[in-house]
Design an enzyme around this catalytic site. Structure first.
Site, PDB file in Angstrom:
ATOM      1  N   GLU A 430       0.805  -1.237   0.000  1.00  9.93           N
ATOM      2  CA  GLU A 430       0.000   0.000   0.000  1.00  9.93           C
ATOM      3  C   GLU A 430       0.833   1.281   0.000  1.00  9.93           C
ATOM      4  O   GLU A 430       0.408   2.297   0.558  1.00  9.93           O
ATOM      5  CB  GLU A 430      -0.957   0.002   1.196  1.00  9.93           C
ATOM      6  N   GLU A 501      -6.646  -7.914  -0.487  1.00 12.88           N
ATOM      7  CA  GLU A 501      -7.267  -7.709   0.828  1.00 12.88           C
ATOM      8  C   GLU A 501      -8.701  -7.243   0.608  1.00 12.88           C
ATOM      9  O   GLU A 501      -8.983  -6.534  -0.371  1.00 12.88           O
ATOM     10  CB  GLU A 501      -6.541  -6.626   1.652  1.00 12.88           C
TER      11      GLU A 501
END
Ligand code: GAL
Length: 848
Positions: A430, A501
């Site tokens: 991320e 995710e």
């Protein structure tokens, strides 16, 4: 021949480090005894300071080197030290290593004393240093501290095999290609001619103990009565550099010439006929034993591999040429109390839980390389792996980035022959785009492994794609909207696409939350999976996450736990765990996701029951009376392999049978009763009022009777509570049965995962689950019974010995301490008779 000596027992530990601690004559008798894996501090379960494990500590160990090994090189191998290590041997500084998740080697030949005692000292810095990933900003997980993985010593010849990489090609044809790259180290710059040989055979573990107890997917191996695999025969042929072999065994041979270079690479290739594929349902593994001989040298090296082809393409993921939808979960490698410091059996168990208790086919090692033992078990079980470098959102300076590049190398070098690993994550999880940095991580990954694709886990749309696969953390789902984003919008039209995710912080759920919340948690995961299955482009979805985990104070629920798992920190399932497990086909699952106790619901209304099951249908019996058969809800979840059974009608044909109503009247009454549930009696729409009026007219039913029907069949409030029995059928065969609402005498059950602690290279552990259940075995989710443990014998308890159950269940781990014998643990509580469990401990045989 190379000697490998585990160095895991007999350490001494101090929670500080001072100049002089590294001196061989330093008196460390005041240090604490320690075994590896070791946590620098044992932590409480929750509510502690996230800085408690951040300090500099010292580990010392004495070791004897025999005079006969004088000609050997002495290499220390560390599998994981959090997060900076400085190694001293006999008082001299030898090497340092930055990064807590990857292995490093340290050659101490120059400092070694043969025929005498040597002192190894390691200064371990477990503070969150800004120069080491993932640190530099906030991180949503604890990283703990200490020498938390194993250490061993290698005594090698002057020329030795440093690495073996097995590539396999043409795996879908009958003649499968093995392409072996052997790196030979020559630190003493010798010259000479040597012979390199590789022996390939089926891995005995394939049929060994671990396979036998593996559960799902392990019935398919072909074995004869002697436990042999039948994976091939003995005939092998040899040749120079290009070789061919048949079936289960083969030999590759080649010549190696050294003219003083510090390291050389040698490549041997051969064809293996009739070798079996490694696949998720039947993970056949082979072992390659490489050997270099000649001129006084004889060195060996083993590596395990499998024949498989894995490819992410723009229309999904293919394993061995077959499209496979990836259904996965993320795993953090942490455990209560000891953090990361758990030996092999706990690592194996986690892989077994993912495969057999969660039914997933892929795990993402979030957010760092994990124990080799965990990966070994994934290879043995047929569990696919996405492995990535350490990092969390933040990219540091040049020095930090160079550590990340080393991490790419150390990760890939360690795991590139493993069939389970199908994708390398070479971005910081991320993080923002950084083309300079990520070009380098990708180049490095491709240089080291040209057989696997790369990815980098993002939470941004349309980011610069330097990798092969666009992997995206998709948190769009909020319960009442779309479950996944449009891949075209996130990743463009062409890129292979995988969701890495979902859910997680969008719906933190505790195992002791109210039932509606636990069920909604499960449904959110299922909605995402349904959406993933519906889209041919999306390779799969890996949910956040398998297990709750300790985190920093900036995250989680304020007690230093992120309750994002489908299981808790003890690996005890929440409802969502069954939602996952019910999607596999190997073993039947039947989980009625409700206590069926109406007092748990708003206005005492249980409107809908979800049954997570892979059965064809479920029969419901209420108070022993058959109510109806219910089928998986294709309407609600059209794309799931196994949609849940949803029951909204708990009345069945009872109104006809028990109240003597006609079919039509019974149907009308049922419509009205359920409308009352939805709207409440005060705001019941007119059409239902009219409908009920007509029934009352037709059957001469007084108003009070109509109210009674509501209480009796729907609300049941103020009545004797009902009991429910659900039976799952496959075809016309009843395969599973579960009961709810029977209450009765509750009981405490104590369930150890094994009855033996068996030490090998280090100590062993075993989990023991304690559950407070009703008579039917259902965990009582609001029980907080106090429990105390007492133990005697050749082991110890990890963590506190007095605690309360959390949501009706909890677990603890026991560990061996280097001795053989019996180890008994007694579990006591005020209400229940004490229970004693016993372990046979097979302690270490050798003291090194
Ligand atoms: C993601 C992150 C994970 C975890 C998760 C919680 O953004 O990658 O490490 O924090 O959120 O949902």
């Amino acid at each position: 021949m190379r000697k490998i000596l585990p160095l895991n027992f007999d350490w001494r530990f101090s929670p500080d480090f001072k100049a002089g601690y590294e001196r061989p004559d330093f008196d460390d008798s005041g240090f604490q005894p320690a075994m590896l894996p070791h946590a620098n501090i044992e932590l409480p379960y929750n509510n502690f300071s996230d800085e408690a494990c951040q300090f500099i500590s010292c580990y010392r160990r004495r070791l004897f080197l025999a005079s006969e090994d004088r000609k050997k090189r002495v290499i220390l191998c560390f599998e994981g030290v959090m997060s900076y290590a400085e190694v001293y041997f006999n008082g001299q500084y030898v090497c340092s290593h930055k990064g807590g998740y990857t292995p490093f080697r340290c050659d101490v030949t120059e400092q070694a004393i043969y025929g005498g005692e040597n002192v190894l000292t390691v200064k371990v810095d477990s503070t969150e240093r800004n120069d080491i990933p993932p640190f530099g900003f906030v991180v949503d997980y604890l990283t703990y501290g200490g020498i938390y993985r194993e250490v061993h010593l290698e005594l090698t010849d002057g020329i030795f095999i440093e690495d073996v990489f097995v590539r396999t090609r043409n795996v879908l044809s009958e003649a499968k290609l093995i392409d072996v790259e052997i790196t030979v180290a020559n630190p003493s710059f010798r010259s000479g001619e040597f012979i390199a040989e590789c022996f390939v055979e089926a891995d005995p573990v394939y049929n060994g103990r671990r396979r036998a107890d593996a559960g799902i997917g392990d019935e398919t191996g072909s074995t004869d009565e002697n436990g042999n695999s039948g994976i091939g025969d003995e005939t092998g042929s040899t040749g120079e550099n290009s070789n061919s072999g048949i079936a289960g065994k083969m030999i590759l041979k080649g010549n190696l010439k050294l003219s003083g270079e510090p390291a050389v690479k040698l490549r041997l290739t051969g064809e293996m006929r009739n070798a079996l594929l490694w696949d998720v349902g039947d993970p056949v593994l082979y072992i390659l034993k490489a050997r270099i001989t000649g001129d006084g040298t004889d060195d060996g090296y083993e590596v395990r591999f499998g024949f498989r082809e894995a490819c992410f393409s723009k229309d999904g993921f293919y394993l061995n040429g077959r499209k496979l939808k990836l259904r996965g979960l993320n795993r953090h490698q942490s455990f209560p109390y000891v953090g990361y410091a758990m030996p092999a059996s706990a690592q194996y168990k986690d892989a077994e839980i993912l495969k057999n208790e969660l039914g997933v086919n892929i795990v993402r090692l979030s957010h760092y390389p994990q124990s080799r033992h965990f990966l070994d078990r994934c290879d043995e079980l047929g569990l696919l792996v996405l492995e990535e470098i350490p990092g969390w959102q933040h990219i540091g300076d040049e020095e930090w980035q160079s550590v990340a590049l080393n991490n790419v190398e150390e990760m890939i070098m360690r795991d590139r022959s493993r069939p389970g690993v199908v994708l390398w994550g070479v971005r910081i999880n991320e993080s923002q785009d950084n083309d300079g940095f990520y070009s380098r991580t990708n180049v490095r990954a491709r240089e080291l492994d040209d057989t696997r694709q790369t990815c980098g886990i993002r939470n941004i749309e349309g980011s610069s794609l330097l990798e092969d696969v666009y992997t995206y953390n998709d948190f769009i789902h909020r319960g009442n909207n779309r479950a996944l984003s449009d891949p075209g919008r996130v990743a463009g039209k062409e890129a292979p696409y995988l969701v890495t995710e979902h859910n997680g912080h969008m719906y933190p759920t505790k195992r002791f939350d109210n039932e509606a919340k636990r069920v909604e948690h499960a449904l959110r995961h299922l909605r995402v999976l349904d959406s993933m299955y519906s889209d041919p482009r999306t390779s799969g979805a890996i949910g956040w996450c398998a297990f709750d985990y300790n985190t920093h104070k900036d995250f989680g629920s304020g007690d230093l736990i992120c309750y994002h798992g489908v299981m808790d920190m003890f690996r005890i399932p929440k409802e969502a765990a069954f939602a996952y497990l019910s999607q596999q086909d190997e073993k039947p699952v039947l989980e009625a996701a409700s206590s069926m106790i109406i007092g748990e619901f708003e206005a005492a209304k249980l409107e809908r029951l979800y049954i997570f099951t892979n059965c064809d249908y479920v029969k419901l019996y209420k108070n022993g009376e058959f109510t109806g058969s219910y089928y998986p809800s294709k309407e609600a979840f059209p794309h799931l392999p196994h949609p849940p059974v949803i029951i909204e009608d708990f009345i069945g044909d009872q109104l006809e049978r028990e109240e003597g109503l006609s079919k039509k009247d019974a149907k009308d009454v049922k419509d009205v009763l359920y409308a009352v549930v939805r709207h409440g009696d005060k705001s019941l729409p007119l059409k239902y009022k009219l409908k009920m009026g007509m029934v009352m007219l037709r059957t001469k039913m007084p108003y009070s009777k109509a109210v009674d029907l509501y209480s009796k069949y729907v609300q049941n409030w103020g009545c004797k509570s009902l009991t429910y029995e659900f039976t799952g059928y496959v075809g016309d065969k009843a395969v599973l049965r579960t009961q709810k609402g029977i209450g009765g005498n509750s009981r405490m059950v104590v369930l150890p995962d094994a009855s033996e602690l068996r030490e090998g290279d280090t100590y062993d552990v075993c989990r023991v689950v304690i559950k407070h259940t009703d008579e039917a075995g259902n965990v009582l989710p609001f029980s907080n019974e106090a429990v105390s443990l007492a133990s005697e014998g050749a082991g110890e308890i990890i963590g506190p010995e007095t605690f309360a159950l959390i949501g009706g269940a909890r677990a603890f781990w026991v560990r061996s301490v280097g001795r053989s014998g019996k180890f008994k643990v007694t579990v006591s509580s005020e209400r229940f008779p004490a229970q004693t469990i016993e372990f046979i401990v097979k302690g270490r045989l050798l003291i090194t």
